[in-house]
Each structure stands twice: as C-alpha cells, then as structure tokens.
Design an enzyme around this catalytic site. Structure first.
Site, PDB file in Angstrom:
ATOM      1  CG  ASP A  80      -1.900  -1.085   1.307  1.00  0.00           C
ATOM      2  OD1 ASP A  80      -3.069  -0.857   0.957  1.00  0.00           O
ATOM      3  OD2 ASP A  80      -1.528  -2.197   1.723  1.00  0.00           O
TER       4      ASP A  80
ATOM      5  CB  THR B 186      -5.387  -3.912   2.030  1.00  0.00           C
ATOM      6  OG1 THR B 186      -5.120  -2.756   1.234  1.00  0.00           O
ATOM      7  CG2 THR B 186      -4.175  -4.189   2.900  1.00  0.00           C
TER       8      THR B 186
END
Length: 360
Positions: A111, A180
């Site tokens: 990320d 995620t």
C-alpha cells in the site's frame, strides 16, 4: 587647492537610494513578466493554484486526455510495487484501526510504496489539482517522479483531441491498493490499483489496473475507453457480486427480491466487483450482473469504477438512487448499486430495504 566636490545631505542620500531601488525594481519586474515562462518563475505546486502552463495546458487549466495517460501510468507503476512486495513475501502488514464492521483496516508495504509512486507522479505532473489518496502522504517527502507527457496510441485513437477543464474543478482520487485484506491472504485476483478524476464532483475518467494479470481498464466520459459492456445481462435472476465481509446480509434481501434463482458472488475489492460487470479478457475475473454494497464505503474505492461505468452507459448510485458526488467527505453512507444495460431505477425500486439493512 583641492577640487571642489558635491556633498549630499543625509536626506538627499536617502532619496537618491530610494529612486535607484525603484528603477532596479521596475527593470526586474519587466524582465520577470516578459521571461517568467522561460525562467520558470511564478509557478507553484502542492495543492494550490499553479502558474500558467504548470499542468501542460492553458493558464489554470488541465487536459483530461493527459490526465488519463498519466493516471494509467501511475496505476501501472503502483501495481509494480504491489506485485514486487507480494512476491517478496515481506508485507509488514499492520492495522490502521477498525472498520465500521469491526474488522482490521490493514495497510502493508505494498500500500505504502504504491501510494508513493502514484501520488508523486500525479502531483508532479499536475501540481495545481486536488489529490485525495487512501494512504497518508508525508508532507516532508518532496520526491519528484516525472511523467514524460507521452500519450499512448490506444488513448489517442479513442480521444483524438485535448479536453481542457479548469484545474480548480478537478479532484483526483487514488486507491494505491484495493483489497488489502485479500492481498494479505494472497488472494491476488481481487487486487487492483485505481485512479479517478472528477470534475465538479462528477466522475469523468477512471483507471482500474490488475497488477497480477497486468490488465488495465480505462475510460473517459464522452471520450472513449479500452473496455466495453458484455452483450447480455440477466435482470430476472441476476448474479450479484457483493463484499466478502457481508455477503450473508445482501443474500437474504436479494433472494427475497429476485427469487431463489439469484446467485451471490462473494468477492474482495470494489475495483474487481466493477470489472465483474464488464467484458474483461482476464480468465481470473468472475462475471456478475449487479454489484451491491450495503455499508459505508470510501470514495477512492468506487470513483474509478463509477467513471468507467458512466462512460459505458452504466450507473452507480446510492441504494436510494442518488448520484454520488466526489467532493467533500471521503466516504458515502448510503451503500451503492451498480448496473449496466439494465433499468437502474427499476432495480432501485426493487431494493427498498437494503439501505436500512446496511445500517443495522
């Protein structure tokens, strides 16, 4: 006999100095006005209004075709970081807190590194537009990631001429790693990187990139796209794609609405779910007829998909049928329904209780 000289009083000397400074100032101002563009004077960055030409278009304007090209490159560059980190198996996952459903809101090195690539490329290329991104941006990080301003042939083929808009009307939404949770579970097919550009709050261009299959979908409203809708959709017994985290909640209402022939597909990532509605040449991509979400969702999760659907004639609204504005707050409360080549308003009328269900 000494030569005679002229002696100035202190007041006279001060007046002389002020006059000299005034002459020098006007000479400098004239040079700056005449050569500012050449010397790079007067430009600005960092979210405020940039100087003339700072974003590659006219004064205070940006070219959406250029923004699309840069958005594609940003999504691909971010995707490379996402893939590299996942394949290294050193994710360093940590929780940013809890979601409204009580699950961990995770962040990984994937990320963070994807966000850095995507944000700085777009910030360097278009310093005068507002950029919203899911992950924190360090204000002291002044990295410059250059974009070569080359527009790929596939974009030029679909969008032949520039499309300029006022820079102040533009908001960019970045999701550097969608799904995620699935990324940490090594469920790679759900993972995407996304960029969206909204003008006056309306989504006008979107990019969804799948790092592990290297497939990229892009579209511009009233422009063009490299993706299309499927030839048919089942409105009577639809396949409905929903979040893995609350599939049971949607399934109950969907079966009541559409009957026992309804199929519920649980999936991760809003980008993946939008692609499920389209004709995507990716063997790992499931197919659905509708996308329903019943809880709070962030705008960087859905803006790119909304823009792509809109460009193809589809719809993404709240469950009450309201258009979603991509300004102001970074999330929406009213859930969402996404469809294409269906009677969207008729579907909204069929789902009167879903929004209430999502707020229980």
């Amino acid at each position: 006999m000494a030569p005679m000289g002229v002696r100035l009083s202190p007041l006279g000397a001060a007046v002389f100095c002020l006059l000299a400074l005034g002459v020098l100032y006007h000479l400098y101002a004239g040079l700056r006005a005449g050569r500012g563009g050449l010397l790079g004077l007067g430009g600005g960055g960092g979210g405020g209004a940039a100087g003339p030409g700072a974003d590659g278009a006219g004064a205070g304007r940006v070219d959406l075709r250029e923004m699309l090209a840069a958005a594609v490159q940003a999504a691909v560059r971010g995707g490379r970081e996402v893939r590299r980190v996942r394949e290294s198996n050193v994710l360093r996952a940590e929780s940013k807190g809890k979601t409204r459903e009580g699950a961990d809101d995770k962040m990984t090195r994937g990320d963070a590194l994807s966000n850095r690539q995507m944000f700085h490329l777009l910030r360097t290329a278009f310093p005068s537009v507002q950029i919203n991104t899911e992950e924190h941006v360090d204000a002291t990080d002044q990295e410059v990631i250059l974009w070569d301003r080359k527009i790929p042939e596939d974009i030029l083929k679909e969008i032949a001429t520039p499309k300029e808009v006022p820079a102040e009307s533009v908001t960019v939404w970045i999701d550097p790693l969608d799904a995620t949770q699935e990324y940490t579970e090594d469920l790679r097919k759900y993972v995407t990187t996304m960029v969206c550009v909204a003008v006056n709050g309306k989504p006008v261009l979107g990019v969804i990139h799948k790092p592990f299959s290297e497939y990229t979908a892009w579209a511009m409203v009233d422009g063009g796209s490299n993706v299309k809708a499927r030839t048919s959709y089942d409105e009577k017994a639809p396949r409905i794609v929903v979040s893995r985290s609350h599939s049971g909640m949607v399934k109950q209402v969907a079966l009541q609405t559409f009957g026992n022939q309804t199929t519920i597909i649980s999936a991760g990532g809003a980008g993946y779910k939008v692609l499920a509605l389209l004709d995507v040449p990716d063997k790992s991509q499931e197919k659905a007829d509708l996308y329903i979400h019943v809880t709070y969702i962030k705008k960087w999760d859905i803006c790119a998909g909304n823009a792509i659907l809109k460009a193809l004639g589809g719809h993404m609204t709240t469950l009450s049928g309201e258009e979603i504005s991509y300004t102001g707050a970074d999330g929406i409360e009213g859930g969402l329904l996404a469809s294409i080549r269906m009677n969207h308003q008729a579907l909204i009328r069929k789902l009167p209780d879903l929004e209430k269900t999502g707020h229980k």
